[in-house]
Design a protein around this motif. Structure first.
Motif, mmCIF file in Angstrom:
data_model
loop_
_atom_site.group_PDB
_atom_site.id
_atom_site.type_symbol
_atom_site.label_atom_id
_atom_site.label_comp_id
_atom_site.label_asym_id
_atom_site.label_seq_id
_atom_site.Cartn_x
_atom_site.Cartn_y
_atom_site.Cartn_z
ATOM 1 N N SER A 211 29.262 -2.681 -1.636
ATOM 2 C CA SER A 211 29.839 -3.923 -1.119
ATOM 3 C C SER A 211 29.705 -5.095 -2.085
ATOM 4 O O SER A 211 28.699 -5.216 -2.792
ATOM 5 C CB SER A 211 29.161 -4.302 0.209
ATOM 6 O OG SER A 211 29.257 -3.256 1.140
ATOM 7 N N GLY B 50 38.225 -0.701 0.119
ATOM 8 C CA GLY B 50 37.005 0.081 0.320
ATOM 9 C C GLY B 50 37.037 0.838 1.633
ATOM 10 O O GLY B 50 36.637 2.009 1.712
ATOM 11 N N ASP C 245 37.028 -5.847 -1.220
ATOM 12 C CA ASP C 245 36.211 -5.836 -0.002
ATOM 13 C C ASP C 245 36.953 -6.472 1.162
ATOM 14 O O ASP C 245 36.869 -5.999 2.302
ATOM 15 C CB ASP C 245 34.904 -6.608 -0.248
ATOM 16 C CG ASP C 245 34.109 -6.035 -1.401
ATOM 17 O OD1 ASP C 245 33.660 -4.893 -1.273
ATOM 18 O OD2 ASP C 245 33.959 -6.725 -2.420
ATOM 19 N N PRO D 29 31.256 3.106 -0.885
ATOM 20 C CA PRO D 29 31.735 1.722 -0.821
ATOM 21 C C PRO D 29 30.614 0.714 -1.094
ATOM 22 O O PRO D 29 30.004 0.181 -0.162
ATOM 23 C CB PRO D 29 32.275 1.603 0.610
ATOM 24 C CG PRO D 29 31.496 2.612 1.388
ATOM 25 C CD PRO D 29 31.199 3.748 0.450
ATOM 26 N N THR E 191 34.702 3.783 -5.718
ATOM 27 C CA THR E 191 34.260 4.146 -4.379
ATOM 28 C C THR E 191 34.072 5.650 -4.260
ATOM 29 O O THR E 191 33.128 6.120 -3.621
ATOM 30 C CB THR E 191 35.272 3.655 -3.332
ATOM 31 O OG1 THR E 191 35.469 2.245 -3.495
ATOM 32 C CG2 THR E 191 34.778 3.923 -1.926
ATOM 33 N N THR F 293 37.012 4.804 2.274
ATOM 34 C CA THR F 293 36.059 5.374 3.234
ATOM 35 C C THR F 293 36.769 6.261 4.244
ATOM 36 O O THR F 293 36.266 7.336 4.609
ATOM 37 C CB THR F 293 35.310 4.249 3.965
ATOM 38 O OG1 THR F 293 34.607 3.449 3.003
ATOM 39 C CG2 THR F 293 34.325 4.812 4.972
#
Length: 346
Positions: free
Chosen positions: A271, A111, A106, A269, A264, A115
């Motif tokens: 968290s 992530g 993170d 994603p 992911t 994305t």
């Protein structure tokens, strides 16, 4: 409960040190994850008692229950378990390699990189679900490679890895914002939903690729746990003990990136699971070292529990699981930062 280490010797002469407390924690976390999974499978518009869920899983349910359990809800729960386990293990690997509790995917930007790959497929190519998942996987791998190359200076060291990761994360976040501004309203809405992190609509198409990757990467990581544990004492000590430091570090970083990127790709994603699971596992086991297996089990238990909360704790308003983990993980991150500051480590 005190930590007890026992040496177990096999008939062939192989000696294995068993941490009794860590072993018990792993069993309890597995039991918690499986219990939460059964409860989650029974949760929904058509509730099913836990006893009926178990009977159906063993092939003794009626036709309606078998369809609901095996076709609709079981794949979602399996994806949740695999995603949570992958994030927990990936987070433990990164935190151990960087020797920093903030060295999680993170914070390092993996992530965000995944994305970016998914948004590229959504915004520029209007890709389907499989293409979006492939884009997320490629984006995570490219981001992980960039962080490793930029952090390299006669080896990769903890704080440099974290600082480079934070910088890369900021850049990739800006790229993601740009991609959203270039998309039309339909693609933007689709992208925002994906970016939240959710298990809704997951089926067997997401289960099998993730299960295959875990079947390869989890044993690979666990087999290198001894070298990773020695590396936490420093590179010089590890070299003296016969550990090929850069080889082990690169191998485990690739495994961690693949675990995070594949998770992911499967669920978006989600968290903070990778950040919190290893730390919670370490506090439960009270054991030094990377705690890879407890972190894996903790990640699985956390995600399925968070998914149950997202469906039940807010009445008719079902939230994506990424919202729940984001809130809980953000609170934990603030607490961790305060704790680290009081200890004088940051």
């Amino acid at each position: 409960m005190k930590t007890i280490n026992r040496a177990v010797r096999s008939p062939g002469g192989l000696s294995i040190r068993l941490d009794v407390r860590a072993f018990i924690v792993v069993l309890l976390l597995l039991a918690a994850a499986l219990t939460a999974s059964v409860v989650l499978i029974g949760t929904g518009d058509f509730p099913i008692p836990a006893a009926d869920v178990l009977r159906t899983l063993f092939g003794q349910g009626n036709e309606g229950q078998e369809f609901i359990v095996n076709e609709l809800r079981l794949p979602r729960v399996l994806v949740g378990l695999l995603v949570g386990a992958s994030l927990g293990l990936g987070g433990a690997l990164f935190q151990s390699i960087s020797r920093n509790p903030l060295g999680s995917p993170d914070v390092l930007g993996l992530g965000q990189g995944a994305t970016a790959g998914a948004l590229t497929m959504i915004v520029l190519f209007s890709g389907d679900a499989n293409q979006v998942a492939l884009g997320a996987l490629v984006g995570g791998l490219v981001t992980g490679l960039a962080i490793y190359v930029l952090a390299w200076k006669r080896g990769v060291h903890g704080y440099r890895l974290v600082l480079v990761g934070i910088g890369v994360s900021a850049i990739v976040t800006a790229v993601n914002g740009y991609l959203l501004t270039k998309s039309d309203i339909v693609d933007a809405a689709r992208a925002v939903v994906w970016m939240t992190g959710s298990l809704d609509g997951r089926d067997w198409d997401q289960v099998w690729p993730l299960l295959g990757l875990c079947a390869v990467l989890v044993p690979l990581a666990l087999c290198n746990a001894r070298g990773l544990r020695m590396m936490e004492m420093g590179d010089d000590v590890s070299y003296a003990l016969g550990v090929r430091v850069e080889r082990v570090r690169l191998l485990l970083m690739v495994a961690a990136v693949l675990l995070t990127a594949s998770a992911t790709a499967a669920a978006g994603p989600v968290s903070f699971v990778a950040l919190t699971a290893p730390q919670l596992a370490r506090r439960l086991t009270r054991s030094p070292g990377p705690n890879l297996l407890p972190s894996l089990c903790m990640g699985a238990a956390l995600l399925v529990t968070a998914d149950w909360l997202s469906q039940r704790a807010f009445g008719a308003e079902q939230l994506p699981v990424g919202v729940v983990t984001g809130v809980l993980g953000g609170v934990y991150l603030l607490w961790l930062l305060v704790t680290e500051r009081r200890a004088g480590r940051i």
